[in-house]
Design a protein around this motif. Structure first.
Motif, PDB file in Angstrom:
ATOM      1  N   ALA A  75      36.738  48.840  46.202  1.00 16.34           N
ATOM      2  CA  ALA A  75      36.252  48.252  44.950  1.00 16.34           C
ATOM      3  C   ALA A  75      35.324  47.075  45.232  1.00 16.34           C
ATOM      4  N   SER A  90      31.529  47.371  43.883  1.00 16.28           N
ATOM      5  CA  SER A  90      31.173  46.489  42.770  1.00 16.28           C
ATOM      6  C   SER A  90      30.309  45.320  43.215  1.00 16.28           C
ATOM      7  N   PHE A 140      41.838  43.479  42.508  1.00 14.31           N
ATOM      8  CA  PHE A 140      41.172  43.834  41.249  1.00 14.31           C
ATOM      9  C   PHE A 140      42.148  44.103  40.128  1.00 14.31           C
ATOM     10  N   ASN A 141      43.259  44.746  40.469  1.00  9.15           N
ATOM     11  CA  ASN A 141      44.141  45.276  39.433  1.00  9.15           C
ATOM     12  C   ASN A 141      45.298  44.346  39.105  1.00  9.15           C
ATOM     13  N   ARG A 166      41.650  48.664  35.721  1.00 11.86           N
ATOM     14  CA  ARG A 166      41.636  48.307  37.142  1.00 11.86           C
ATOM     15  C   ARG A 166      40.328  47.635  37.531  1.00 11.86           C
ATOM     16  N   TYR A 167      39.314  47.851  36.739  1.00 12.93           N
ATOM     17  CA  TYR A 167      37.988  47.369  37.138  1.00 12.93           C
ATOM     18  C   TYR A 167      37.383  46.392  36.149  1.00 12.93           C
ATOM     19  N   TYR A 197      34.589  44.285  37.392  1.00 10.34           N
ATOM     20  CA  TYR A 197      33.342  45.036  37.544  1.00 10.34           C
ATOM     21  C   TYR A 197      32.667  45.211  36.179  1.00 10.34           C
ATOM     22  N   LEU A 255      36.348  54.602  39.839  1.00 17.08           N
ATOM     23  CA  LEU A 255      35.397  53.705  40.504  1.00 17.08           C
ATOM     24  C   LEU A 255      34.050  54.402  40.684  1.00 17.08           C
TER      25      LEU A 255
END
Ligand code: UDP
Ligand code: MG
Length: 316
Positions: free
Chosen positions: A141, A145, A153-154, A176-177, A180, A219
């Motif tokens: 990630a 990103s 991230f999560n 989760r993102y 981003y 992702l």
């Protein structure tokens, strides 16, 4: 209002009273004005009754009840829509995240000027089967990103400037993102804070190992959307053209080769007997298909309501 705490939950009845009491203690000790939004994601236990009880006793408690289980991202989305505080904090309902982190997260947003601060569970109390894939997941990630400074991230515990949650749209399993998504929306000051993490006290985890498969697929989708979401021709057109030209040149070479052999009286075979001809043909067909996908993508993008959705910061 200073702070909105958004808490998505699915079958967490045992944790809720304890969690709220803890949040209340922290808020009162620091003199924050606040609201706590519990988003009940279709729980089948007594969670909603507990929320109703809390809400009748405390005016700060608000609730949203989904008719069925939609997932954590939809729960966050609806919580974000309802949130009114200047700083919005999300946390899991299972008491794994500590409300004691709230004052420092609030300070990082309001004083240090971060748009988003993500918790970092440096010392985790989760099984190994989860922590190792998580490391891999975060490394990917980070690379995709371009947010190099995030390790986790999560993490359920995050703090946002209000504008951030009002500008991003969390859906599917994109929770989760969120960093981003925020970056794509133009919020680049993203920070991290090491937070305490505890083992789950009640209930069980709601996500299995398929979280990693889905996580990777999401992702890839996000990367694709942020790069080519409104200009799909730029990728499909390029790939399609390259493949088509490659196939076309190959066919020309095969043809010229045969004509030359015929002309010189050398032995030759039918073009359709050559395996290269079929490879070249396939490449040309695939190239055309990709090109068509580009056109279709452009037609879809042209109709997308968010094609001209720019995040304007200031106007004079
Ligand atoms: N959750 C939710 N809807 C779901 C699954 C989970 O609202 O469909 C909530 C859950 O109740 C918890 C948070 O999301 O408050 C994180 O879930 P969990 O603790 O199971 O995840 P883990 O800590 O194992 O990553
Ligand atoms: Mg948990």
């Amino acid at each position: 209002m200073d702070i909105s705490v958004v808490i998505p939950l699915y079958n967490e009845e045992e944790s809720l009273p304890e969690l709220y009491a803890w949040i209340q203690r922290v808020m009162e000790a620091n003199g924050f004005s606040y609201e706590v939004i519990f988003v009940n994601d279709g729980s089948t236990d007594r969670s909603w009754n507990v929320i109703e009880e809390l809400s009748s006793k405390h005016e700060q408690v608000k609730g949203i009840k989904f008719r069925r289980n939609y997932g954590k991202s939809p729960a966050l989305f609806c919580g974000f829509k309802k949130a009114e505080g200047d700083v919005v904090i999300t946390m899991d309902a299972d008491l794994q995240d500590s409300p004691d982190e709230i004052p420092e997260l609030y300070r990082m947003i309001t004083v240090e000027g971060y748009d988003l601060v993500s918790g970092y569970k440096k010392k985790r109390y989760d099984p190994l089967s989860k922590t190792i894939p998580t490391k891999l997941f975060n490394a990917t990630a980070r690379a995709v990103s371009g947010i190099k400074n995030l390790h986790d991230f999560n993490c359920g515990l995050k703090a946002y400037r209000k504008e951030v949650v009002k500008s991003i749209e969390v859906y599917g399993e994109m929770h989760r993102y969120i960093p981003y998504l925020a970056k794509t929306a133009g919020f680049c000051k993203i920070g991290e804070k090491v937070v305490h993490h505890q083992a789950r006290k009640y209930g069980t985890t709601k996500f299995g190992l398929n979280r990693f498969v889905n996580g990777y697929l999401d992702l890839i989708s996000l990367w694709f959307l942020s790069k080519f979401g409104i200009k799909p021709m730029h990728i499909f057109g390029l790939l399609g053209s390259v493949m088509f030209i490659f196939g076309f040149i190959a066919v020309v070479i095969i043809g010229v080769h045969k004509l030359y052999a015929m002309y010189c009286g050398l032995p030759y075979i039918l073009i359709t007997d050559s395996p290269y001809f079929y490879l070249a043909l396939t490449t040309m067909i695939l190239g055309t298909q990709l090109f068509l996908a580009g056109f279709l993508g452009e037609m879809i993008a042209r109709n997308a309501p968010e094609r001209n959705n720019y995040n304007i910061e200031k106007e004079l």
